[in-house]
Design an enzyme around this catalytic site. Sequence first.
Site, PDB file in Angstrom:
ATOM      1  N   ASN A 120       0.822  -1.219   0.000  1.00 13.96           N
ATOM      2  CA  ASN A 120       0.000   0.000   0.000  1.00 13.96           C
ATOM      3  C   ASN A 120       0.854   1.267   0.000  1.00 13.96           C
ATOM      4  OD1 ASN A 120      -2.477  -1.250  -0.096  1.00 13.96           O
ATOM      5  ND2 ASN A 120      -2.746  -1.311   2.111  1.00 13.96           N
ATOM      6  N   CYS A 143       4.242   0.405  13.205  1.00 14.74           N
ATOM      7  CA  CYS A 143       2.885   0.329  13.759  1.00 14.74           C
ATOM      8  C   CYS A 143       2.992  -0.198  15.195  1.00 14.74           C
ATOM      9  CB  CYS A 143       1.971  -0.543  12.904  1.00 14.74           C
ATOM     10  SG  CYS A 143       2.593  -2.198  12.579  1.00 14.74           S
TER      11      CYS A 143
END
Length: 492
Positions: free
Chosen positions: A236, A356
């Site tokens: 992505n 993350c």
Amino acid sequence: MALYIKAAEILQKAEMKQGALKTLVYDSKFPNIKQLFALVCETQKFSSVLQEIIEATKLLKHTKLKMPLAKVLVYDVLIGRGLKCGGAWKAKMMKQRPRLQAELARMKVRRGVSRNEDLLPASALRASGDPLPRYVRVNTLKTTVGDTVDYLKRDGFCYRGQALKLENLTLKNKDFMMDLHLPELLVFSPKADFHDHFLYKAGHIILQDKASCLPAHLLNPPPGSHVIDACAAPGNKTSHLAAIMENRGRLFAFDLDGKRLATMSTLLLRAGVTCHQLANQDFLKVDPDGPQFKDVEYILLDPSCSGSGMVCLRDDAAADQEEEKARLASLASFQLRCLNHGLRFPRLKRLVYSTCSIHSQENEEVITACLQQNPNVRLVPLLAQWLERGQEPLSQCLRASPTKTRTHGFFVALLEKVSDAGSMKEKPAVPISEADRVLPAPSVVEMKPDAAEENSSDGEEKLTSAAGDADDSSSKKKRRKRKKKKKTAKAE
């Protein structure tokens, strides 16, 4: 039964921190992705509750099941919509159902609650009580934000304009808005599902959390530049970089996992990315001095991390503290090696580092160590209007969280090499001509256009003649001094 076997496999990998839950699900290529994701995510949320019930009833001993498979089966028996399989497995679980139900009832009595949701850990309760918005990034390689908004409006969605504050992002039904920070990002209700939508299947939109869009947005490589996505899969961020670059330049994408890279290749094809070059290679083994990387000026580094910022991966179940500490130390060491390696590329200008993770050990501590080891690197301040900052003294960095930014947990830092800029101040790469030097401001004289052009074209001649006049006057002074000396000598 294929659904439960695949769900158990993904659940085990997620609990071993081998990847983000959503990535593992989409990499599985299971026919019904939506069904698989819902089962795995809900089972993960109730994981500690299910484990307690399984251990209390000695289910593994009676059925010979392994824990991950037992969890997904027990979830559907007790909490979900019933088992979606037949045969021996269903018969086995139906035989155990009364004991499982009795244990669930006893657990509720012990904790003084009546609903299954009230058994959840505090973090899971917060996540389920205030779900995150659905973020959709418009793929500008194939369409525009305006065209996408118009298409969605014709499709029955209601556009509410651009958000001005985070509170605006609490959306219902078919309402949607443009994000307040990223103009190519559209925000929808948490229940909005685009997996079967034409725009998603055609690659016009990318389903990507807002925090995950920050690294490419902040790196912002110009069209025509050479860029590296160091740990690229599932792709992505790579497709986002290509969109920012307008498919011009070269985009090198590395990943060690060949299977994930194959999935990524399909994603990039659907997104219309053409400027990329995929390599099934460890980024740490890439030679920064290789001829193909001599023009690399931008690097996006999003290395393997604990995944502790992903809402679906959060679990308050007691973990072995020593084991967790050792795992984080190992990850931080790897992340720092990747950072230092990225900074070795000779023409590098900027590198964005992201995880993350919510742990400072993987975030601020890694950046601090990197800055200490690389004195020619500085932090670039990011998005002054962003609410959540890096822990002091690294407030130039960004943090993200479900409560403060309505995203998954995330960390982003932008590093810039300053050695080249410093050397340019001392010695310019291109010599400055006399005509380019700043001269004292002349007295203001009204000038006709023709005269202005004349003066402009004759600039160099004027500078030369002025220099000549200065030389003549100095030589005359010297001659006068010599004459005075001779006269004095004669008088004596």
